[in-house]
Design a protein around this motif. Structure first.
Motif, PDB file in Angstrom:
ATOM      1  N   PHE A 219       0.556  -1.175   0.053  1.00  0.00           N
ATOM      2  CA  PHE A 219      -0.190  -0.082  -0.074  1.00  0.00           C
ATOM      3  C   PHE A 219       0.784   1.269   0.226  1.00  0.00           C
ATOM      4  N   LEU A 220       1.590   1.419   0.854  1.00  0.00           N
ATOM      5  CA  LEU A 220       2.684   2.487   0.656  1.00  0.00           C
ATOM      6  C   LEU A 220       3.512   2.440  -0.437  1.00  0.00           C
ATOM      7  N   HIS A 221       3.929   1.340  -0.806  1.00  0.00           N
ATOM      8  CA  HIS A 221       4.577   1.508  -2.263  1.00  0.00           C
ATOM      9  C   HIS A 221       3.912   2.139  -3.370  1.00  0.00           C
ATOM     10  N   GLN A 222       2.597   1.864  -3.348  1.00  0.00           N
ATOM     11  CA  GLN A 222       1.655   2.158  -4.302  1.00  0.00           C
ATOM     12  C   GLN A 222       1.489   3.624  -4.463  1.00  0.00           C
ATOM     13  N   ARG A 223       1.702   4.152  -3.297  1.00  0.00           N
ATOM     14  CA  ARG A 223       1.476   5.632  -3.080  1.00  0.00           C
ATOM     15  C   ARG A 223       2.582   6.429  -3.090  1.00  0.00           C
ATOM     16  N   GLY A 224       3.811   5.843  -3.640  1.00  0.00           N
ATOM     17  CA  GLY A 224       4.870   6.530  -3.806  1.00  0.00           C
ATOM     18  C   GLY A 224       5.918   6.813  -2.595  1.00  0.00           C
ATOM     19  N   HIS A 225       5.539   6.051  -1.681  1.00  0.00           N
ATOM     20  CA  HIS A 225       6.599   6.296  -0.303  1.00  0.00           C
ATOM     21  C   HIS A 225       7.742   5.072  -0.664  1.00  0.00           C
ATOM     22  N   ARG A 226       9.010   5.748  -0.648  1.00  0.00           N
ATOM     23  CA  ARG A 226      10.398   5.217  -0.918  1.00  0.00           C
ATOM     24  C   ARG A 226      11.075   5.000   0.372  1.00  0.00           C
TER      25      ARG A 226
END
Length: 333
Positions: free
Chosen positions: A176-183
């Motif tokens: 979920f966090l990856h899909q929202r651009g968090h790196r």
């Protein structure tokens, strides 16, 4: 109170009501099998004498205690409230009472409590979590008492199981966090066995997706709002570029949200925060918390159903049930 006074007996009730002891027993256990007048007289005698039936003696005669033991890691906080309420309500409707014990997130304490409960021969045992040692598992199986493990999944349950996958939760939140651009993300988590399982799955999945998990902040279970504040402050001091944080409880997430506001960090503009549990305050927080919803009511209800079926000799068509989970997305992400 006079401590030397003996408690009222079934014979005392029978004498006052003008019936036999057998009739008193029948009126208390199967009231539909006595006349309304007899039932009235017995109940009036019971009230007048303050008579309480000896459940242990009755249980020995009937080979049934009509008592179920539920063992929880903690009685503090609302985490398991839905489960316990549903379990108690479902059991009560069928004439069973619920006895609660606390294991304290401690394997030795859990083992001692489970062995003590087995000696008291309840009609069923519900565990929040899976049995933590092989010795406990052997003791539970040897007891022949219906056992239902909850709040987790395992490929080898003691008897019956109603829960969800902590590994699945960790993987889902990382995705979920990856899909929202968090790196660059971090985790604030309790140190109990289930939280560790979630954490490892979260870290492994995030790294597989190319997301950097910069740090973990560990706190002792049960977790608190204060630890959430302290956890976020510690993480941001070491890694100010963190853009997403997964907390192992809503209390930790609320604490992190309060600390972010104290530090002047916008949520979700600069930092996304995810909790776990979907407690009643999550939707009313500011901002409302994104969190993993766990269906404690369904778990408690199903756990009661399978335990009662096993205790009463009825078949249990589905002894293992994965109730799943879902992410409730709100403004904190």
């Amino acid at each position: 109170m006079n401590p030397s006074r003996k408690p009222a007996t079934v014979q005392d009730v029978a004498s006052l009501a003008g019936v036999s002891a057998m009739t008193v027993s029948r009126a208390l256990n199967v009231p539909e099998k006595v006349t309304p007048d007899t039932l009235r007289r017995v109940r009036e005698a019971v009230d007048q004498l303050g008579y309480v039936p000896n459940a242990m003696a009755s249980g020995l005669r009937m080979s049934r205690a009509r008592m179920v033991a539920a063992l929880l890691p903690t009685l503090v906080g609302p985490v398991f409230q839905e489960l316990v309420e549903a379990l108690a309500a479902s059991l009560s409707r069928q004439g069973y009472q619920l006895m609660i014990g606390q294991t304290g997130y401690d394997a030795a304490q859990e083992e001692a409590l489970i062995r003590a409960v087995i000696q008291r021969r309840p009609d069923g045992i519900a565990l929040v979590g899976v049995a933590s040692s092989e010795g406990v598992r052997r003791a539970l199986r040897a007891s022949k008492i219906p056992v239902v493990e909850t709040w987790d999944l395992t490929p080898d349950p003691v008897d019956m199981l109603v829960g969800f996958s902590h590994i699945g939760i960790g993987e889902y939140v990382a995705t979920f966090l990856h899909q929202r651009g968090h790196r660059q993300i971090a985790i604030i988590t309790a140190d109990d066995m289930r939280a560790r399982s979630r954490t490892e799955a979260f870290v492994t999945r995030a790294r597989a997706l190319g997301v950097e998990v910069v740090e973990r902040f560990l706190t002792t279970a049960p977790s608190t709002l204060g630890e959430g504040r302290r956890g976020l402050a510690t993480l941001l001091k070491a890694h100010p570029g963190i853009s997403g944080v997964f907390c192992s409880s809503d209390s930790l997430a609320l604490g992190a949200s309060i600390e972010a506001r104290h530090l002047g960090i916008a949520v979700p503009g600069q930092l996304a925060i995810i909790g776990m549990g979907d407690q009643s305050f999550a939707r009313d927080a500011q901002p409302p918390l994104t969190t993993v919803r766990l269906d404690g009511t369904r778990i408690g209800t199903l756990a009661a159903e399978v335990m009662m079926a096993r205790a009463e000799g009825r078949p249990v068509p589905q002894p293992v049930v994965d109730v799943g989970f879902h992410l409730v997305e709100r403004e904190s992400t």
